[in-house]
Design an enzyme around this catalytic site. Structure first.
Site, PDB file in Angstrom:
ATOM      1  N   CYS A   1     -35.367 -35.360 -17.699  1.00  0.00           N
ATOM      2  CA  CYS A   1     -35.888 -34.748 -16.470  1.00  0.00           C
ATOM      3  C   CYS A   1     -35.973 -35.735 -15.337  1.00  0.00           C
ATOM      4  O   CYS A   1     -36.102 -35.353 -14.200  1.00  0.00           O
ATOM      5  CB  CYS A   1     -37.263 -34.166 -16.734  1.00  0.00           C
ATOM      6  SG  CYS A   1     -37.132 -32.656 -17.654  1.00  0.00           S
TER       7      CYS A   1
ATOM      8  N   GLY B   1     -42.062 -25.601 -14.783  1.00  0.00           N
ATOM      9  CA  GLY B   1     -43.044 -26.161 -15.702  1.00  0.00           C
ATOM     10  C   GLY B   1     -43.848 -27.279 -15.056  1.00  0.00           C
ATOM     11  O   GLY B   1     -45.054 -27.423 -15.304  1.00  0.00           O
ATOM     12  N   THR B   2     -43.197 -28.079 -14.240  1.00  0.00           N
ATOM     13  CA  THR B   2     -43.886 -29.192 -13.587  1.00  0.00           C
ATOM     14  C   THR B   2     -45.040 -28.673 -12.731  1.00  0.00           C
ATOM     15  O   THR B   2     -46.171 -29.187 -12.822  1.00  0.00           O
ATOM     16  CB  THR B   2     -42.879 -29.980 -12.707  1.00  0.00           C
ATOM     17  OG1 THR B   2     -41.865 -30.505 -13.573  1.00  0.00           O
ATOM     18  CG2 THR B   2     -43.549 -31.105 -11.942  1.00  0.00           C
TER      19      THR B   2
ATOM     20  N   ALA C   1     -38.468 -21.324 -16.801  1.00  0.00           N
ATOM     21  CA  ALA C   1     -37.396 -20.366 -17.090  1.00  0.00           C
ATOM     22  C   ALA C   1     -36.111 -21.027 -17.572  1.00  0.00           C
ATOM     23  O   ALA C   1     -35.406 -20.488 -18.428  1.00  0.00           O
ATOM     24  CB  ALA C   1     -37.102 -19.532 -15.846  1.00  0.00           C
TER      25      ALA C   1
ATOM     26  N   GLN D   1     -41.225 -26.174 -23.988  1.00  0.00           N
ATOM     27  CA  GLN D   1     -40.174 -26.269 -25.014  1.00  0.00           C
ATOM     28  C   GLN D   1     -40.431 -25.347 -26.203  1.00  0.00           C
ATOM     29  O   GLN D   1     -39.530 -25.115 -26.999  1.00  0.00           O
ATOM     30  CB  GLN D   1     -40.022 -27.721 -25.504  1.00  0.00           C
ATOM     31  CG  GLN D   1     -39.547 -28.695 -24.446  1.00  0.00           C
ATOM     32  CD  GLN D   1     -38.089 -28.488 -24.015  1.00  0.00           C
ATOM     33  OE1 GLN D   1     -37.333 -27.712 -24.608  1.00  0.00           O
ATOM     34  NE2 GLN D   1     -37.684 -29.176 -22.951  1.00  0.00           N
TER      35      GLN D   1
HETATM   36  N1  PLP Z   1     -42.821 -29.734 -19.832  1.00  0.00           N
HETATM   37  C1  PLP Z   1     -41.884 -30.009 -20.744  1.00  0.00           C
HETATM   38  C2  PLP Z   1     -42.290 -30.158 -22.171  1.00  0.00           C
HETATM   39  C3  PLP Z   1     -40.555 -30.146 -20.372  1.00  0.00           C
HETATM   40  O1  PLP Z   1     -39.629 -30.425 -21.298  1.00  0.00           O
HETATM   41  C4  PLP Z   1     -40.204 -29.989 -19.009  1.00  0.00           C
HETATM   42  C5  PLP Z   1     -38.803 -30.191 -18.575  1.00  0.00           C
HETATM   43  O2  PLP Z   1     -38.036 -30.828 -19.256  1.00  0.00           O
HETATM   44  C6  PLP Z   1     -41.218 -29.681 -18.089  1.00  0.00           C
HETATM   45  C7  PLP Z   1     -42.517 -29.572 -18.535  1.00  0.00           C
HETATM   46  C8  PLP Z   1     -40.907 -29.480 -16.647  1.00  0.00           C
HETATM   47  O3  PLP Z   1     -40.369 -28.207 -16.413  1.00  0.00           O
HETATM   48  P1  PLP Z   1     -39.505 -27.931 -15.101  1.00  0.00           P
HETATM   49  O4  PLP Z   1     -38.181 -28.584 -15.294  1.00  0.00           O
HETATM   50  O5  PLP Z   1     -39.414 -26.438 -15.037  1.00  0.00           O
HETATM   51  O6  PLP Z   1     -40.276 -28.474 -13.956  1.00  0.00           O
END
Ligand code: PLP
Length: 365
Positions: free
Chosen positions: A309, A72-73, A185, A164
């Site tokens: 995170c 997601g990041t 994922a 989410q």
């Molecule tokens: N966006 C949201 C709303 C999240 O909750 C998170 C992770 O907690 C992310 C982005 C980041 O995703 P990732 O852990 O796959 O990088």
């Protein structure tokens, strides 16, 4: 999950489905690079394209609209770095907030939804607006369609962080009319370190990872095939789970009602706004989140303080601050996030532990 323990931290990461582990192993055994033309490569490519079709299908888009990323990041980064002028909401995940620009942050209301009037006032100079579908700390759902209409009127792109929301609420890509959405994922029981940016058909994307032509020249680097295969397996596993969300919502509501009955001074953030089924941000005033986390951990219960995170450190939550919470209240807030494996016994144990800690701290005061 570990024997006898209670896991209530699905928003940090969700336990992997068995089918995910099998899919990851299967893909690990494929020795080819998806970009190679020989038979090994073609086999790996087929595994990847099958996975892309599963992810695409779950959102009602064409496979070409799915760009696999490292999570997601990275999906947020890829979307947000496409333009110079961005409007980012104050309650975004840190991976989006980091791209906010001076004076271009959309304020939030006390109930956790973004302030639409503030968005309207700041929209004119924006090329892209970034608002999440559901917040990771409070679970509050944003009015994405309304936001989309405003963006469209100003010709601004809309990027939605759906990390989410995916698997927690039912939606198809076209329901929101967004230009792009970010997925991860591991929030749905897939592997960590893989996700996707899903884009509107034909949206041009300039790669930020250069040097390879992968993902149709939109994201360089050999694809994480085991992760991608596991991602698709998680999507299928979620689809096969049936409607767990209603059960989770009922357990969450029951938990909140119990806590408010035990402690009239407890605060549930976002309780008056629409929320995803599994999330609760609960303040036990006067008791630091760290103290709570340790007490729950000793009782065999895993919860977190705000967004987990960022490395296990507990800092004041910018999301709760944007909602107007005092630093003290924010520092005494934990996040409880349920999932498809959460049982009534899990919630009963959490309520008992919460109540015991509350009574102890009130007696000590
Ligand atoms: N966006 C949201 C709303 C999240 O909750 C998170 C992770 O907690 C992310 C982005 C980041 O995703 P990732 O852990 O796959 O990088």
């Amino acid at each position: 999950m570990k024997n006898g323990s209670v896991y209530l931290d699905f928003n940090a990461t969700a336990p992997a489905h068995d089918a995910v582990m099998e899919a990851v192993l299967h893909a690990l055994r494929l020795s080819g690079n998806p970009s190679s033309v020989h038979s090994y490569g073609r086999e790996a490519r087929k595994c990847m394209e099958d996975a892309r079709a599963v992810v695409a299908d779950s959102l009602g888009v064409k496979p070409a609209q799915v760009i696999f990323t490292s999570g997601g990041t990275e999906a947020n980064a890829l979307a947000l770095t496409q333009v110079q002028n961005r409007l980012v909401s104050a309650i975004e995940h840190p991976s989006a907030v980091v791209y906010a620009q001076e004076g271009r942050v959309i304020c939030a209301r006390p109930d956790g939804r973004i302030d639409i009037q503030d968005l309207q006032e700041k929209l004119s100079a924006a090329e892209l607006v970034c608002v999440m579908a559901a917040n990771n700390e409070t679970g509050v759902i944003q009015p994405i369609r309304e936001i989309r209409d405003l963006c469209q009127a100003q010709d601004a792109r809309l990027h939605v962080d759906a990390v989410q929301a995916f698997g927690r609420i039912d939606f198809r890509f076209d329901d929101w009319g967004a230009d792009s959405i970010a997925l991860s994922a591991h929030k749905i029981g897939g592997p960590k370190g893989v996700g996707a940016l899903v884009i509107r058909d034909g949206l041009p994307i300039t790669p930020h990872m250069l040097g390879g032509g992968q993902e149709v020249r939109r994201r360089g680097g050999t694809e994480n095939l085991p992760g991608i295969a596991g991602f698709a397996a998680a999507v299928k596993a979620m689809q096969a789970l049936g409607p767990w969300q209603a059960r989770a919502a009922a357990l969450r509501d029951q938990m909140e009602a119990n806590i408010c009955a035990i402690a009239p001074d407890a605060v549930i953030f976002g309780a008056n706004a629409p929320r995803i089924c599994n999330t609760s941000a609960i303040a036990m005033p006067g008791v630091k989140a760290e103290t709570q986390l340790m007490a729950f951990d000793l009782a065999g219960i895993a919860v977190s303080a705000g967004s987990a995170c960022s490395s296990g450190k507990v800092a004041a939550s910018p999301v709760l601050k944007a909602m107007g919470a005092s630093d003290d209240l924010s520092a005494s807030t934990i996040r409880v996030s349920l999932g498809w494996t959460t049982s009534e016994e899990d919630i009963a144990r959490f309520i008992a532990a919460w109540s015991a800690l509350y009574q102890r701290t009130r007696q000590a005061a």
